[in-house]
Scaffold this active site. Structure first.
Site, PDB file in Angstrom:
ATOM      1  N   VAL A   2       0.862  -1.185   0.000  1.00 28.95           N
ATOM      2  CA  VAL A   2       0.000   0.000   0.000  1.00 28.95           C
ATOM      3  C   VAL A   2       0.896   1.232   0.000  1.00 28.95           C
ATOM      4  CG1 VAL A   2      -1.747   1.322   1.263  1.00 28.95           C
ATOM      5  CG2 VAL A   2      -1.899  -1.176   1.176  1.00 28.95           C
ATOM      6  N   ALA A  53       4.463   4.071   2.990  1.00 26.26           N
ATOM      7  CA  ALA A  53       4.004   2.829   2.354  1.00 26.26           C
ATOM      8  C   ALA A  53       4.179   1.691   3.345  1.00 26.26           C
ATOM      9  CB  ALA A  53       4.821   2.540   1.099  1.00 26.26           C
ATOM     10  N   LYS A  54       3.614   0.563   3.055  1.00 26.64           N
ATOM     11  CA  LYS A  54       3.857  -0.647   3.853  1.00 26.64           C
ATOM     12  C   LYS A  54       3.529  -1.842   2.981  1.00 26.64           C
ATOM     13  CE  LYS A  54       5.072  -1.429   8.199  1.00 26.64           C
ATOM     14  NZ  LYS A  54       5.951  -0.536   8.984  1.00 26.64           N
ATOM     15  N   GLY A  55       4.214  -2.953   3.217  1.00 21.50           N
ATOM     16  CA  GLY A  55       3.941  -4.157   2.440  1.00 21.50           C
ATOM     17  C   GLY A  55       3.793  -5.346   3.352  1.00 21.50           C
ATOM     18  N   ASP A  64      10.599  -5.222   8.286  1.00 23.88           N
ATOM     19  CA  ASP A  64       9.554  -5.046   9.293  1.00 23.88           C
ATOM     20  C   ASP A  64       9.430  -6.418   9.966  1.00 23.88           C
ATOM     21  OD1 ASP A  64       7.417  -2.919  10.084  1.00 23.88           O
ATOM     22  OD2 ASP A  64       6.269  -4.752   9.942  1.00 23.88           O
TER      23      ASP A  64
END
Ligand code: NAD
Length: 421
Positions: free
Chosen positions: A65, A110-112, A151
């Site tokens: 995202v 953002a993050k995945g 992460d």
């Protein structure tokens, strides 16, 4: 929805949205602009085919995202977890936008995530998942577009695989595609301890406000992974008294202060703090309620919630973890006068040194560790003063002040750029 009125505990996305709404309303921004800033720019869902060691073909779901590119390329980690959802990633991506804006670095958020259980996967399977995930989102990432980082359950090795996969497709080596890489692949000095160091920097600033000395400050840390162990080590070396530490199994407590170097040595051998002879055993949640001056949650989200917030006895809360406090708990802590250093400020040391890593990769010129630490301190002290000053000026708590400051900065960029609508 007002935070105070919120009765049920919220998901990461709902917590972010509740805080965002309160802060945006206080800023009195244009309704359309608020709508635009609240929504992510882009949400990517991929289905990743992977040959398992057994010979079977498995398919994993993955997300990326990208919440905002207003202030620069998107920045944010990739987590591997059996329970990760698009909703969670959406909330964390937005948090990254606000975090980067609070420390005033030129990134959006953002993050995945990939839905998988790393405990059940071999190194080869993890490598194939990582490479195919990278290939699936290849068109959307890049040093000027979106820069992933480690992460939950991903690490330096994962970043090395992403960097290599991206570079193979580009036909040349692109170190700036990820941060949190091994030092020998273009990583930065000071990155592994950056988040823990940042927590200490903001804690020092909080102590100054209360006229307290480090040596008279008792600290409890929940979580003894990257953030918690590095923060404990650095704070112990700086003279703080660490009286309690917990991990996912249990905690250890000693009012006289724990010998952190010995505890680190112990956990290297035994993995968990359980059984450490230098203190009494204590529950991992019970530790949050102990009498101390500083509480540093550095484990996971929502550990401080409406059920236990009224039993928190710390004077200062430094949020090493992302979203450790729910909005209902925030209201309780505020009423009780706890000085909260919110996550998007307290744990921003990691993304700040990631920014330094990206700069160094693009320059092809690497800085000594002292320079990294000095520049990190400068950024976090400025951000701390900005947030606290903003809170005082607008008569809001530090959490809302941090959100207001961040939203204001993103809104200014959007106003200057104009919205291509
Ligand atoms: P990690 O996996 O290295 O360590 C997590 C630690 O928390 C472990 O000791 C684990 O045993 C413990 N833990 C997990 N669940 C627990 C629970 N319910 N109760 C008590 N202990 C528990 O993770 P990390 O990188 O140290 O990250 C910790 C938190 O900080 C996360 O919220 C993460 O999103 C956030 N964060 C990390 C960074 C970073 O640079 N690593 C940067 C910003 C924010």
């Amino acid at each position: 929805m007002s935070i105070v009125e919120t009765e049920k505990e919220l998901s990461v996305y709902e917590s972010m949205a509740a805080r965002f709404d309160v802060a945006a309303q206080k800023l009195g921004l244009d309704e359309g602009l608020v709508k635009y800033m609240r929504a992510p720019n882009r949400e990517i869902i991929v289905h990743i085919p992977v040959h398992m060691d057994s010979g079977k073909l498995e398919v994993f779901d993955g997300f990326r995202v990208q919440h905002s590119i207003a202030r620069g390329p998107c920045k944010g980690g990739v987590r591997f977890s059996p329970t990760v959802t698009l909703d969670e990633i959406r909330g964390l991506a937005a948090e990254m936008t606000w975090k980067c804006a609070v420390v005033n670095i030129p990134f959006g958020g953002a993050k995945g995530g990939v839905v998988c259980d790393p405990q059940m996967l071999s190194s080869g399977e993890l490598e194939r998942i990582t490479r195919r995930y990278t290939a699936e989102i290849l068109d959307y990432i890049g040093p000027e577009r979106d820069v992933p980082a480690p992460d939950m359950n991903t690490n330096e090795q994962t970043m090395a695989w992403i960097m290599d996969t991206y570079s193979m497709h580009m036909r040349h080596t692109v170190t700036a595609i990820v941060t949190g890489k091994p030092y020998d692949l273009g990583g930065s000095r000071g990155r592994p301890e950056a988040t823990g160091r940042g927590c200490m920097i903001v804690c020092d600033q909080a102590l100054k406000r209360f006229g307290r000395e480090r040596s008279a400050t008792r600290v409890v840390v929940q979580g003894f992974g990257n953030v918690g162990s590095q923060a404990s080590r650095l704070m112990h070396e700086a003279g703080y008294k660490i009286i309690g530490v917990a991990d996912i199994k249990s905690g250890v407590f000693n009012t006289k202060g724990l010998d952190i170097p010995k505890l680190l040595e112990y956990t290297r051998e035994h993995k968990f703090v359980e059984g450490f002879p230098g203190g009494e055993r204590i529950g991992k949640m019970e530790i949050l309620e102990q009498d101390c001056d500083v509480l540093l949650p550095a484990a996971t989200e929502s550990v401080i919630n409406s059920k236990n917030a009224d039993r928190i006895r710390a004077r200062i809360l430094v949020e090493g973890a992302n979203s450790p406090t729910t909005p209902p708990a925030d209201a309780i802590l505020f009423d009780r006068g706890v000085f909260v250093v919110p996550d998007i400020l307290a744990n921003a040391g990691g993304v700040t040194v990631s920014y330094f890593e990206w700069v160094q990769d693009r320059q092809g010129y690497f800085w000594p560790e002292g320079m990294v630490n000095e520049r990190l301190k400068h950024i976090q002290v400025s951000a701390f003063n900005d947030v606290v000053g903003y809170g005082e000026k607008h008569n809001v708590n530090n959490r809302i002040a941090a959100y207001m400051l961040a939203i204001d900065r993103v809104a200014l960029t959007l106003k200057l750029r104009g919205i291509y609508a």
